[in-house]
Motif scaffolding. Sequence first.
Motif, PDB file in Angstrom:
ATOM      1  N   ASN A   1      15.417  11.963 -28.875  1.00 45.90           N
ATOM      2  CA  ASN A   1      16.852  12.252 -28.893  1.00 45.90           C
ATOM      3  C   ASN A   1      17.357  12.843 -27.582  1.00 45.90           C
ATOM      4  O   ASN A   1      18.316  13.597 -27.569  1.00 45.90           O
ATOM      5  CB  ASN A   1      17.173  13.215 -30.039  1.00 45.90           C
ATOM      6  N   LEU A   2      16.678  12.519 -26.493  1.00 51.03           N
ATOM      7  CA  LEU A   2      17.100  13.080 -25.201  1.00 51.03           C
ATOM      8  C   LEU A   2      17.975  12.100 -24.426  1.00 51.03           C
ATOM      9  O   LEU A   2      18.047  12.170 -23.209  1.00 51.03           O
ATOM     10  CB  LEU A   2      15.872  13.466 -24.368  1.00 51.03           C
ATOM     11  N   THR A   3      18.651  11.208 -25.106  1.00 44.55           N
ATOM     12  CA  THR A   3      19.524  10.175 -24.517  1.00 44.55           C
ATOM     13  C   THR A   3      18.722   9.140 -23.740  1.00 44.55           C
ATOM     14  O   THR A   3      17.508   9.254 -23.608  1.00 44.55           O
ATOM     15  CB  THR A   3      20.618  10.740 -23.577  1.00 44.55           C
ATOM     16  N   ALA A   4      19.428   8.173 -23.202  1.00 46.64           N
ATOM     17  CA  ALA A   4      18.766   7.125 -22.416  1.00 46.64           C
ATOM     18  C   ALA A   4      18.270   7.667 -21.083  1.00 46.64           C
ATOM     19  O   ALA A   4      17.486   7.032 -20.407  1.00 46.64           O
ATOM     20  CB  ALA A   4      19.733   5.966 -22.188  1.00 46.64           C
ATOM     21  N   ASN A   5      18.733   8.848 -20.707  1.00 51.24           N
ATOM     22  CA  ASN A   5      18.339   9.441 -19.426  1.00 51.24           C
ATOM     23  C   ASN A   5      17.808  10.857 -19.665  1.00 51.24           C
ATOM     24  O   ASN A   5      18.494  11.842 -19.367  1.00 51.24           O
ATOM     25  CB  ASN A   5      19.534   9.450 -18.469  1.00 51.24           C
ATOM     26  N   PRO A   6      16.573  10.957 -20.196  1.00 51.82           N
ATOM     27  CA  PRO A   6      16.029  12.271 -20.582  1.00 51.82           C
ATOM     28  C   PRO A   6      15.963  13.258 -19.415  1.00 51.82           C
ATOM     29  O   PRO A   6      16.185  14.454 -19.610  1.00 51.82           O
ATOM     30  CB  PRO A   6      14.611  11.945 -21.065  1.00 51.82           C
ATOM     31  N   ILE A   7      15.706  12.755 -18.217  1.00 54.03           N
ATOM     32  CA  ILE A   7      15.578  13.662 -17.075  1.00 54.03           C
ATOM     33  C   ILE A   7      16.917  14.338 -16.787  1.00 54.03           C
ATOM     34  O   ILE A   7      16.991  15.540 -16.555  1.00 54.03           O
ATOM     35  CB  ILE A   7      15.054  12.891 -15.850  1.00 54.03           C
ATOM     36  N   GLU A   8      17.976  13.546 -16.841  1.00 51.64           N
ATOM     37  CA  GLU A   8      19.311  14.105 -16.642  1.00 51.64           C
ATOM     38  C   GLU A   8      19.633  15.133 -17.727  1.00 51.64           C
ATOM     39  O   GLU A   8      20.154  16.214 -17.451  1.00 51.64           O
ATOM     40  CB  GLU A   8      20.341  12.964 -16.677  1.00 51.64           C
ATOM     41  N   LYS A   9      19.280  14.794 -18.963  1.00 52.76           N
ATOM     42  CA  LYS A   9      19.569  15.683 -20.091  1.00 52.76           C
ATOM     43  C   LYS A   9      18.846  17.023 -19.921  1.00 52.76           C
ATOM     44  O   LYS A   9      19.440  18.091 -20.091  1.00 52.76           O
ATOM     45  CB  LYS A   9      19.136  14.986 -21.389  1.00 52.76           C
ATOM     46  N   VAL A  10      17.546  16.967 -19.572  1.00 50.68           N
ATOM     47  CA  VAL A  10      16.769  18.201 -19.408  1.00 50.68           C
ATOM     48  C   VAL A  10      17.293  18.985 -18.200  1.00 50.68           C
ATOM     49  O   VAL A  10      17.442  20.211 -18.255  1.00 50.68           O
ATOM     50  CB  VAL A  10      15.262  17.885 -19.253  1.00 50.68           C
ATOM     51  N   THR A  11      17.620  18.280 -17.130  1.00 50.99           N
ATOM     52  CA  THR A  11      18.149  18.956 -15.936  1.00 50.99           C
ATOM     53  C   THR A  11      19.459  19.666 -16.258  1.00 50.99           C
ATOM     54  O   THR A  11      19.629  20.842 -15.937  1.00 50.99           O
ATOM     55  CB  THR A  11      18.380  17.932 -14.797  1.00 50.99           C
ATOM     56  N   ASN A  12      20.378  18.954 -16.902  1.00 47.82           N
ATOM     57  CA  ASN A  12      21.673  19.565 -17.211  1.00 47.82           C
ATOM     58  C   ASN A  12      21.540  20.731 -18.170  1.00 47.82           C
ATOM     59  O   ASN A  12      22.195  21.764 -18.009  1.00 47.82           O
ATOM     60  CB  ASN A  12      22.630  18.521 -17.805  1.00 47.82           C
ATOM     61  N   THR A  13      20.682  20.564 -19.186  1.00 43.14           N
ATOM     62  CA  THR A  13      20.547  21.627 -20.191  1.00 43.14           C
ATOM     63  C   THR A  13      19.932  22.888 -19.576  1.00 43.14           C
ATOM     64  O   THR A  13      20.435  24.000 -19.799  1.00 43.14           O
ATOM     65  CB  THR A  13      19.681  21.139 -21.373  1.00 43.14           C
ATOM     66  N   THR A  14      18.869  22.732 -18.792  1.00 38.78           N
ATOM     67  CA  THR A  14      18.262  23.919 -18.185  1.00 38.78           C
ATOM     68  C   THR A  14      19.217  24.543 -17.171  1.00 38.78           C
ATOM     69  O   THR A  14      19.265  25.771 -17.032  1.00 38.78           O
ATOM     70  CB  THR A  14      16.922  23.567 -17.504  1.00 38.78           C
ATOM     71  N   GLY A  15      20.006  23.718 -16.496  1.00 37.27           N
ATOM     72  CA  GLY A  15      20.965  24.245 -15.526  1.00 37.27           C
ATOM     73  C   GLY A  15      22.036  25.086 -16.189  1.00 37.27           C
ATOM     74  O   GLY A  15      22.315  26.214 -15.760  1.00 37.27           O
ATOM     75  N   ILE A  16      22.601  24.565 -17.268  1.00 39.07           N
ATOM     76  CA  ILE A  16      23.698  25.298 -17.910  1.00 39.07           C
ATOM     77  C   ILE A  16      23.181  26.590 -18.547  1.00 39.07           C
ATOM     78  O   ILE A  16      23.859  27.615 -18.534  1.00 39.07           O
ATOM     79  CB  ILE A  16      24.455  24.401 -18.921  1.00 39.07           C
ATOM     80  N   TRP A  17      21.939  26.565 -19.058  1.00 43.33           N
ATOM     81  CA  TRP A  17      21.402  27.801 -19.652  1.00 43.33           C
ATOM     82  C   TRP A  17      21.070  28.833 -18.593  1.00 43.33           C
ATOM     83  O   TRP A  17      21.159  30.036 -18.844  1.00 43.33           O
ATOM     84  CB  TRP A  17      20.215  27.505 -20.572  1.00 43.33           C
TER      85      TRP A  17
ATOM     86  N   ASP B   1      19.351   1.982 -25.087  1.00 45.75           N
ATOM     87  CA  ASP B   1      19.740   2.546 -23.786  1.00 45.75           C
ATOM     88  C   ASP B   1      21.092   1.988 -23.337  1.00 45.75           C
ATOM     89  O   ASP B   1      21.977   2.718 -22.904  1.00 45.75           O
ATOM     90  CB  ASP B   1      18.717   2.178 -22.700  1.00 45.75           C
ATOM     91  N   ILE B   2      21.208   0.673 -23.442  1.00 47.40           N
ATOM     92  CA  ILE B   2      22.387  -0.003 -22.903  1.00 47.40           C
ATOM     93  C   ILE B   2      23.647   0.330 -23.704  1.00 47.40           C
ATOM     94  O   ILE B   2      24.748   0.329 -23.159  1.00 47.40           O
ATOM     95  CB  ILE B   2      22.141  -1.540 -22.859  1.00 47.40           C
ATOM     96  N   THR B   3      23.481   0.664 -24.978  1.00 47.92           N
ATOM     97  CA  THR B   3      24.664   0.881 -25.821  1.00 47.92           C
ATOM     98  C   THR B   3      24.929   2.354 -26.142  1.00 47.92           C
ATOM     99  O   THR B   3      25.878   2.666 -26.859  1.00 47.92           O
ATOM    100  CB  THR B   3      24.530   0.110 -27.150  1.00 47.92           C
ATOM    101  N   THR B   4      24.096   3.256 -25.604  1.00 45.52           N
ATOM    102  CA  THR B   4      24.348   4.685 -25.872  1.00 45.52           C
ATOM    103  C   THR B   4      24.531   5.483 -24.586  1.00 45.52           C
ATOM    104  O   THR B   4      24.655   6.702 -24.616  1.00 45.52           O
ATOM    105  CB  THR B   4      23.196   5.333 -26.667  1.00 45.52           C
ATOM    106  N   TYR B   5      24.527   4.800 -23.444  1.00 46.07           N
ATOM    107  CA  TYR B   5      24.635   5.496 -22.165  1.00 46.07           C
ATOM    108  C   TYR B   5      25.638   4.730 -21.312  1.00 46.07           C
ATOM    109  O   TYR B   5      25.294   3.815 -20.576  1.00 46.07           O
ATOM    110  CB  TYR B   5      23.251   5.526 -21.500  1.00 46.07           C
ATOM    111  N   ASN B   6      26.919   5.074 -21.494  1.00 47.72           N
ATOM    112  CA  ASN B   6      27.981   4.288 -20.866  1.00 47.72           C
ATOM    113  C   ASN B   6      29.013   5.175 -20.190  1.00 47.72           C
ATOM    114  O   ASN B   6      29.388   6.212 -20.728  1.00 47.72           O
ATOM    115  CB  ASN B   6      28.713   3.446 -21.930  1.00 47.72           C
ATOM    116  N   ASN B   7      29.472   4.734 -19.026  1.00 46.88           N
ATOM    117  CA  ASN B   7      30.656   5.341 -18.425  1.00 46.88           C
ATOM    118  C   ASN B   7      31.847   4.487 -18.816  1.00 46.88           C
ATOM    119  O   ASN B   7      32.026   3.382 -18.299  1.00 46.88           O
ATOM    120  CB  ASN B   7      30.530   5.366 -16.896  1.00 46.88           C
ATOM    121  N   PHE B   8      32.627   4.985 -19.754  1.00 48.59           N
ATOM    122  CA  PHE B   8      33.799   4.244 -20.227  1.00 48.59           C
ATOM    123  C   PHE B   8      34.779   5.325 -20.666  1.00 48.59           C
ATOM    124  O   PHE B   8      34.867   5.683 -21.831  1.00 48.59           O
ATOM    125  CB  PHE B   8      33.381   3.333 -21.394  1.00 48.59           C
ATOM    126  N   TYR B   9      35.497   5.892 -19.655  1.00 51.90           N
ATOM    127  CA  TYR B   9      36.264   7.110 -19.865  1.00 51.90           C
ATOM    128  C   TYR B   9      37.401   6.927 -20.865  1.00 51.90           C
ATOM    129  O   TYR B   9      37.956   7.903 -21.350  1.00 51.90           O
ATOM    130  CB  TYR B   9      36.810   7.628 -18.528  1.00 51.90           C
TER     131      TYR B   9
END
Lengths: 200, 323
Positions: free
Chosen positions: A25-41, B81-89
Amino acid sequence: MFKPVVWILCLAPLGFLIYDGFTDNLTANPIEKVTNTTGIWTLRLIVATLAITPLRGLTGVNPLVNYRRLLGLFAFFYGSIHFIIYVVTTFFVGGFSEFDASGLGADLVKRPYITAGFTAFVLMIPLAVTSTTGWIRRLGGKRWNLLHRLVYITALAGVLHYFWKVKLDATYPVYYGLAVALFLGIRVWIAYSKTQLRKS
Amino acid sequence: MLIKRAADLRESDVTPKETFLRRREFLAVAGSTAVAVATNGLGPVFTATPTAAAQNPAAQKLANLKKSPFSTDEKLNSYKDITTYNNFYEFGLDKADPGKYAHTLKPKPWSVVVEGQCGKPGAYNIEDIMKWAPLEERIYRLRCVEAWSMVVPWVGYPLSEFLKRFEPTSKAKYVEFKTLVDTRQMPGQTEPALNWPYVEGLRMDEAMHPLTLLGLGLYGEVLPNQNGAPIRLVVPWKYGFKSIKSIVRVRFVETEPINTWKQQQSSEYGFFANVNPQVDHPRWTQGSERRLGEFFRRKTLMFNGYGDQVASLYAGMDLRKNY
């Protein structure tokens, strides 16, 4: 006496990240998620440490100061994870064998939000090192207090780091900026009142 | 103009989706065994997960897709990945927002208004547009200006097939595209995050280039709403923001259109927005990128790896100035 509670609360963000990692459940970009979460905390915990002194002054609950070191060290803990992830996942290209040191150097110097974030992090290192009772004794209360005012710069640089990073919506960075301004403002106000008292 | 085939293509046929997905399941199992040891069970984070079950059973399937020699054989990103990570403001600023909130968009009925310097302006509906040329699968790299990338199996046909129908005149030097504005369908538009409608544009030779795709689907299905249903651009050698979504207006014009991000912050985003590892974004490097699903960054390729096909479009131009 609430120390176990503070420990659990401070470890909770890490716990949620690990849980989300296990459950994909760390999104399609887990590294970004972990980076942002640790940064905000990191920023939240820094703001929390800044809140202690004004809260003590306003409520008279002096034991609050016993939690300040813990909050500060957890801020450093999350800040360290944040910084290490940034370095490892940005400047090792394709694997651990190729490290782009000049890229890191350029980032630190050329990009204001990175410079601000790095400043905030580096200034936390001496504070973490001298956080022990032994170091307070060695430095003496006055000098120790003076050194630990570096956290004001960390807080301001941390807010700038966040503010310069966001692409469009600066609402949250502004909230954090206002919180820092409030807690630093109270200190200024208290110091000013004291000088007025002395004069009269 | 010489059109070369994709340099990284090793066979003219792309592996069928089913076979491909089974391969990933095998890799996921094999990979997670190794990774589980290293990361104490954080396997799901860094290994590919099977995607077949994640796809939308209700979505309209697009059959008899032509394979394209322009497709890459790199590992696809998952449907999830393709359908849950989008820039669509138009649906919110967080990348998870479009996946959660784009259900309010109604991609049917849909029509596209064509106007400007052309012989056949008018309003055309999406059912007809879908039939104007044989649908192809095009597996392209997508490089976002934010330094992440994906590999997406798009469905569509060349934008040139679409634009030629309207008989652009000699005055048509550029073509401008606009996204729908409708706060009920696109609730993010109640906030002035960007100046709505979203506008993008291409120079005519870019628009007519065989790599430029009119996107109508992905993973063999019609476009999910969050990916720009029902009709979008896919311009694989440019940063993702050039590939405008949910298009309702196409206009042939004489002068360079002012695209939304350039209007928003012209020091950071230009009109051309070609992927270029040598020209950094003011706030971050464009020399490397994170392919979603990978731990380490990889080097960003000039024109996102499509230089053999498109570099000639920009011969003699200073790409540092025309970023």
